[in-house]
Design a protein around this motif. Structure first.
Motif, PDB file in Angstrom:
ATOM      1  N   GLN A   1       0.835  -1.198   0.000  1.00  0.00           N
ATOM      2  CA  GLN A   1       0.000   0.000   0.000  1.00  0.00           C
ATOM      3  C   GLN A   1       0.870   1.248   0.000  1.00  0.00           C
ATOM      4  N   GLY A   2       1.974   1.202   0.759  1.00  0.00           N
ATOM      5  CA  GLY A   2       2.891   2.333   0.771  1.00  0.00           C
ATOM      6  C   GLY A   2       3.497   2.578  -0.595  1.00  0.00           C
ATOM      7  N   GLN A   3       3.793   1.505  -1.320  1.00  0.00           N
ATOM      8  CA  GLN A   3       4.354   1.647  -2.662  1.00  0.00           C
ATOM      9  C   GLN A   3       3.328   2.258  -3.620  1.00  0.00           C
ATOM     10  N   ILE A   4       2.078   1.822  -3.491  1.00  0.00           N
ATOM     11  CA  ILE A   4       1.013   2.368  -4.344  1.00  0.00           C
ATOM     12  C   ILE A   4       0.827   3.853  -4.075  1.00  0.00           C
ATOM     13  N   GLU A   5       0.779   4.224  -2.786  1.00  0.00           N
ATOM     14  CA  GLU A   5       0.597   5.633  -2.429  1.00  0.00           C
ATOM     15  C   GLU A   5       1.772   6.473  -2.888  1.00  0.00           C
ATOM     16  N   ARG A   6       2.975   5.926  -2.773  1.00  0.00           N
ATOM     17  CA  ARG A   6       4.171   6.653  -3.199  1.00  0.00           C
ATOM     18  C   ARG A   6       4.148   6.878  -4.719  1.00  0.00           C
ATOM     19  N   GLU A   7       3.769   5.859  -5.464  1.00  0.00           N
ATOM     20  CA  GLU A   7       3.695   5.991  -6.914  1.00  0.00           C
ATOM     21  C   GLU A   7       2.604   6.990  -7.316  1.00  0.00           C
ATOM     22  N   TYR A   8       1.495   6.993  -6.549  1.00  0.00           N
ATOM     23  CA  TYR A   8       0.422   7.952  -6.828  1.00  0.00           C
ATOM     24  C   TYR A   8       0.931   9.373  -6.620  1.00  0.00           C
ATOM     25  N   ARG A   9       1.672   9.613  -5.527  1.00  0.00           N
ATOM     26  CA  ARG A   9       2.202  10.951  -5.269  1.00  0.00           C
ATOM     27  C   ARG A   9       3.199  11.370  -6.350  1.00  0.00           C
ATOM     28  N   ARG A  10       4.000  10.433  -6.796  1.00  0.00           N
ATOM     29  CA  ARG A  10       4.970  10.741  -7.849  1.00  0.00           C
ATOM     30  C   ARG A  10       4.253  11.079  -9.153  1.00  0.00           C
ATOM     31  N   GLU A  11       3.184  10.321  -9.448  1.00  0.00           N
ATOM     32  CA  GLU A  11       2.422  10.583 -10.672  1.00  0.00           C
ATOM     33  C   GLU A  11       1.724  11.942 -10.590  1.00  0.00           C
ATOM     34  N   GLU A  12       1.195  12.266  -9.398  1.00  0.00           N
ATOM     35  CA  GLU A  12       0.579  13.581  -9.205  1.00  0.00           C
ATOM     36  C   GLU A  12       1.602  14.691  -9.401  1.00  0.00           C
ATOM     37  N   GLY A  13       2.819  14.462  -8.885  1.00  0.00           N
ATOM     38  CA  GLY A  13       3.883  15.448  -9.044  1.00  0.00           C
ATOM     39  C   GLY A  13       4.256  15.650 -10.501  1.00  0.00           C
ATOM     40  N   ARG A  14       4.303  14.556 -11.261  1.00  0.00           N
ATOM     41  CA  ARG A  14       4.613  14.668 -12.691  1.00  0.00           C
ATOM     42  C   ARG A  14       3.521  15.422 -13.433  1.00  0.00           C
ATOM     43  N   ARG A  15       2.258  15.153 -13.060  1.00  0.00           N
ATOM     44  CA  ARG A  15       1.145  15.860 -13.716  1.00  0.00           C
ATOM     45  C   ARG A  15       1.192  17.358 -13.417  1.00  0.00           C
ATOM     46  N   MET A  16       1.530  17.704 -12.149  1.00  0.00           N
ATOM     47  CA  MET A  16       1.600  19.117 -11.781  1.00  0.00           C
ATOM     48  C   MET A  16       2.721  19.820 -12.548  1.00  0.00           C
ATOM     49  N   LEU A  17       3.862  19.147 -12.687  1.00  0.00           N
ATOM     50  CA  LEU A  17       4.973  19.749 -13.442  1.00  0.00           C
ATOM     51  C   LEU A  17       4.601  19.928 -14.905  1.00  0.00           C
ATOM     52  N   ALA A  18       3.921  18.921 -15.457  1.00  0.00           N
ATOM     53  CA  ALA A  18       3.502  19.015 -16.855  1.00  0.00           C
ATOM     54  C   ALA A  18       2.512  20.161 -17.049  1.00  0.00           C
ATOM     55  N   GLU A  19       1.602  20.335 -16.077  1.00  0.00           N
ATOM     56  CA  GLU A  19       0.619  21.414 -16.168  1.00  0.00           C
ATOM     57  C   GLU A  19       1.294  22.774 -16.049  1.00  0.00           C
ATOM     58  N   ARG A  20       2.265  22.897 -15.153  1.00  0.00           N
ATOM     59  CA  ARG A  20       3.013  24.156 -15.019  1.00  0.00           C
ATOM     60  C   ARG A  20       3.754  24.489 -16.302  1.00  0.00           C
ATOM     61  N   GLU A  21       4.345  23.463 -16.915  1.00  0.00           N
ATOM     62  CA  GLU A  21       5.071  23.695 -18.162  1.00  0.00           C
ATOM     63  C   GLU A  21       4.124  24.118 -19.273  1.00  0.00           C
ATOM     64  N   ARG A  22       2.929  23.513 -19.287  1.00  0.00           N
ATOM     65  CA  ARG A  22       1.937  23.879 -20.302  1.00  0.00           C
ATOM     66  C   ARG A  22       1.498  25.328 -20.127  1.00  0.00           C
ATOM     67  N   LEU A  23       1.247  25.744 -18.889  1.00  0.00           N
ATOM     68  CA  LEU A  23       0.825  27.119 -18.612  1.00  0.00           C
ATOM     69  C   LEU A  23       1.938  28.107 -18.946  1.00  0.00           C
ATOM     70  N   ARG A  24       3.203  27.702 -18.667  1.00  0.00           N
ATOM     71  CA  ARG A  24       4.329  28.590 -18.979  1.00  0.00           C
ATOM     72  C   ARG A  24       4.433  28.838 -20.481  1.00  0.00           C
ATOM     73  N   LYS A  25       4.317  27.755 -21.256  1.00  0.00           N
ATOM     74  CA  LYS A  25       4.402  27.889 -22.712  1.00  0.00           C
ATOM     75  C   LYS A  25       3.241  28.697 -23.258  1.00  0.00           C
ATOM     76  N   GLU A  26       2.047  28.501 -22.670  1.00  0.00           N
ATOM     77  CA  GLU A  26       0.860  29.228 -23.107  1.00  0.00           C
ATOM     78  C   GLU A  26       1.035  30.721 -22.834  1.00  0.00           C
ATOM     79  N   LYS A  27       1.636  31.042 -21.688  1.00  0.00           N
ATOM     80  CA  LYS A  27       1.874  32.444 -21.342  1.00  0.00           C
ATOM     81  C   LYS A  27       2.856  33.086 -22.307  1.00  0.00           C
ATOM     82  N   GLU A  28       3.907  32.344 -22.649  1.00  0.00           N
ATOM     83  CA  GLU A  28       4.924  32.860 -23.572  1.00  0.00           C
ATOM     84  C   GLU A  28       4.298  33.118 -24.942  1.00  0.00           C
TER      85      GLU A  28
END
Length: 325
Positions: free
Chosen positions: A293-320
């Motif tokens: 369960q700890g491994q599943i939760e850890r992978e979920y947090r990592r996936e959430e972190g990747r999605r947030m970074l991808a969204e930030r990058e998308r917003l940055r490019k859109e702003k530019e």
């Protein structure tokens, strides 16, 4: 400061190593009481591990086993002190090896040998294994995890290498094995494979002592890659301060087994050997601190972190792009 502490400890270690084992065992019997009753060294961890591993035992049975383990642990400390500067003759008396014929047969066939080991007291004495082989072009060693303190790391390296056994750091394992092959040598290498893998190294789970357990598979991968013969080293204590290590063949060629079968086999024989003498295994390890369960939760947090970074990058490019319009 670390250097000062080291030299104080080394001086104490050296003086203790000059004492007869009979005297050291009196010291072991004495330190058991403050370790168990006052310091209570990792008693919560040990109690939890034992209760989960032996649910059929009563609390009185668990406590009795717990005390036997701490007595063995105290013996481990003083026996390891006595290992410092031990003569080859005494080392051969303290640690005997059986099942050598099948190991020699593998060497004579031109194979190398991978040895599955465990934290079975007293595993430090296994480093005397070169005294039992006289093959030319044979590298003998054990995989270890370097200590953070360089002074103590060097000290234990010399302690474990005094009979000719090579210390190979975990990170350099594959590189060193490749070097041995390039030098035209065969090897006998011991892997203490019952440790807790890091989160990143977990790729296999199995049931071990009634508990879902993440395990290392690196030993099997190396054995398969080198087409090695594989043995399990079963440790027994014949009497206080005297041990026998039995080489038990697991397979003639690891590459011929299905993937993960060797790892599963190791944990099966490991559990059997621990049950035969549970007081000799190192129960102070937090062996089951990582859960599925700890491994599943850890992978979920990592996936959430990747999605947030991808969204930030998308917003940055859109702003530019909007600012360039």
């Amino acid at each position: 400061m670390s250097a000062i502490v080291f030299y104080i400890v080394r001086a104490f270690w050296y003086l203790m190593s000059l004492l007869p084992l009979k005297v050291l065992y009196c010291f072991s019997d004495l330190i058991f009481y403050p370790m168990y009753y006052l310091v209570r060294y990792r008693r919560k961890v040990v109690r939890k591990n034992l209760q989960n591993s032996f649910p059929e035992k009563s609390l009185d049975g668990i406590v009795a086993l717990e005390k036997k383990f701490y007595h063995s642990l105290c013996d481990y400390f003083v026996e390891t002190m006595k290992l410092y500067g031990m003569s080859e003759e005494k080392a051969r008396k303290r640690m005997r090896f059986t099942g050598l014929d099948e190991v020699n047969e593998a060497i004579e066939r031109g194979q190398s040998v991978v040895v599955y080991m465990a934290h079975s007291i007293n595993w430090e004495y296994v480093t005397s294994i070169p005294l039992w082989f006289n093959h030319k072009n044979l590298a003998i060693g054990q995989i270890y995890h370097p200590l953070e303190n360089p002074y103590f790391d060097d000290f234990f390296g010399k302690l474990r290498g005094q009979f000719g056994s090579e210390n190979i750091s975990m990170a350099a394992t594959l590189r060193r094995i490749v070097e041995i092959g390039k030098n035209g040598q065969q090897f006998i290498i011991g892997f203490i494979a019952d440790q807790v893998p890091t989160w990143e190294a977990i790729n296999h789970w199995l049931t071990f002592f009634n508990q879902e357990t993440p395990v290392f598979t690196g030993t099997e991968k190396i054995a398969r890659r080198t087409r090695s013969a594989v043995f399990y080293l079963r440790m027994e204590r014949s009497k206080r301060g005297r041990y026998v290590a039995h080489f038990e063949k697991m397979c003639d060629d690891a590459s011929q087994l299905p993937e993960l079968e060797l790892t599963n086999m190791y944990y099966k024989v490991l559990e059997e050997s621990i049950k035969a003498a549970p007081e000799l295994w190192l129960w102070t390890h937090k062996r089951w601190k990582r859960t599925r369960q700890g491994q599943i939760e850890r992978e979920y947090r990592r996936e959430e972190g990747r999605r947030m970074l991808a969204e930030r990058e998308r917003l940055r490019k859109e702003k530019e792009e909007n600012s360039n319009v």
